[in-house]
Design an enzyme around this catalytic site. Structure first.
Site, PDB file in Angstrom:
ATOM      1  N   LYS A  55       0.850  -1.201   0.000  1.00 40.12           N
ATOM      2  CA  LYS A  55       0.000   0.000   0.000  1.00 40.12           C
ATOM      3  C   LYS A  55       0.884   1.249   0.000  1.00 40.12           C
ATOM      4  O   LYS A  55       0.619   2.208  -0.726  1.00 40.12           O
ATOM      5  CB  LYS A  55      -0.946  -0.015   1.213  1.00 40.12           C
ATOM      6  N   GLN A  99      -5.034  -2.198   9.466  1.00 43.79           N
ATOM      7  CA  GLN A  99      -4.862  -3.508   8.819  1.00 43.79           C
ATOM      8  C   GLN A  99      -5.399  -4.642   9.704  1.00 43.79           C
ATOM      9  O   GLN A  99      -5.016  -4.762  10.870  1.00 43.79           O
ATOM     10  CB  GLN A  99      -3.360  -3.720   8.533  1.00 43.79           C
ATOM     11  N   ASP A 122     -11.596   1.692   3.635  1.00 38.17           N
ATOM     12  CA  ASP A 122     -11.909   0.257   3.515  1.00 38.17           C
ATOM     13  C   ASP A 122     -13.396   0.050   3.234  1.00 38.17           C
ATOM     14  O   ASP A 122     -13.822  -1.043   2.867  1.00 38.17           O
ATOM     15  CB  ASP A 122     -11.568  -0.453   4.840  1.00 38.17           C
TER      16      ASP A 122
END
Ligand code: NDP
Length: 296
Positions: A55, A99, A122
């Site tokens: 990322k 995460q 997300d």
């Protein structure tokens, strides 16, 4: 039957990344806003560390502002909540991603709920999900959004098309079902969701003109479960032992690709399919957040 169209995740994700790059350059030039993504990694799970690195690299490639917070595995939940609170009000940060998986002592739902939904890149915050379901502008869950982009790119019609999704997780199946039934381009499908309580799964999947597998079981969808000429999207990523492979395993999808592909109009491979879309859609969400697309 004719050779199936191979829906190539690399081609589609690169097209999205190129568009996100062009649009973010315009945002920087016209409004002086550089999209910023903060990624928080708690603990030292090697797979998570790899995702976080990729990322960061993608942000670098796109010219995004990128910050990674690496916290020890024993970080108290309150400290993580406090960090989220700081990022929520940081004007240089437009996307916050914590995460998963988190260590067992931290409640993941509580952390996700603490993120400002306008920075929830997300697309997992209850407000993001709710807004998407009722058709308001929202940051949408990345993997399902990626599936829709693949269908659009390959001009696979969804309007009025009988679509079966196997899997109802909050991460994939549920948001995807809701996105595909939205009355909009890439949606408007007639959606059935199947799961482990299905009594005769084959009779359901054989009805599908678009069949999407998000199950987490290697090669579970066999040729007899697929209608001739269907489009098959395989979200599954499963490790299977392979003594001949360098790492001792290889990745396979939820679909028995070799047997199913010859029956299909189009199909995604694993690897090289849906898996490549998630990060592209994450960058797209960060851009959208920076641009203020989600609104109040
Ligand atoms: P979950 O385990 O959370 O959900 C699996 C779903 O499949 C559940 O709804 C379950 O039903 C259903 N299911 C399990 N067994 C059967 C069965 N025998 N028949 C019918 N339905 C069944 O998985 P995820 O949704 O998180 O992930 C699914 C797959 O997608 C995994 O392989 C994962 O690695 C992959 N994935 C890939 C991503 C990417 O490409 N970037 C991102 C996220 C996931 P029930 O609800 O009844 O238990």
């Amino acid at each position: 039957m004719a050779e199936p169209i191979i829906i190539d995740g690399k081609t589609v994700s690169e097209a999205i990344i190129d568009r996100v790059h062009a649009e973010s350059q315009a945002l920087i030039a016209e409004r002086g806003i550089t999209p910023g993504l903060a990624v928080v990694l708690v603990g030292d799970d090697p797979a998570s560390a790899t995702y976080v690195r990729s990322k960061g690299k993608m942000c670098e490639r796109l010219g995004f502002h990128s910050v990674t917070h690496r916290l020890p595995a024993d970080t108290p939940e309150d400290d993580l909540l406090a960090l989220v609170g700081v990022l929520n009000v940081d004007p240089t940060i437009h996307g916050i991603l914590v995460q998963a998986p988190l260590p067992g002592h931290i409640n993941y739902d509580r952390i996700v709920k603490a993120i400002d939904y306008r920075k929830d890149v997300d697309g997992l915050h209850p407000v993001s999900v709710g807004r998407m379901v009722i058709g308001m502008p929202a940051l949408e869950s990345c993997t399902p959004a990626g599936v829709i982009e693949m269908l659009k790119y390959y001009r696979i019609p969804t309007d009025g098309v009988r679509t079966v999704i196997v899997g109802r997780s909050n991460l994939v199946g549920k948001p995807l079902a809701n996105m595909m039934m939205q009355k909009r381009k890439g949606g408007n499908a007639i959606v059935t969701v199947a799961h482990s309580a299905a009594r005769d799964l084959k009779s359901i999947t054989r009805e599908a003109d678009i069949l999407i597998a998000a199950i987490g079981r290697p090669r579970y969808i066999t040729a007899d479960m697929v209608r001739d000429g269907a489009t098959v999207i395989d979200v599954g990523i499963n490790r299977v032992e392979d003594a001949g492979a360098k790492r001792g395993y290889r990745l396979v999808g939820d679909v028995d690709y070799d047997a199913v592909a010859p029956k299909c109009h189009a199909i995604t491979p694993v690897p090289g399919g849906v898996g490549l879309m998630t990060i592209a859609m994450l960058m797209n969400n960060t851009l959208r957040s920076a641009r203020g697309d989600v609104g109040e």
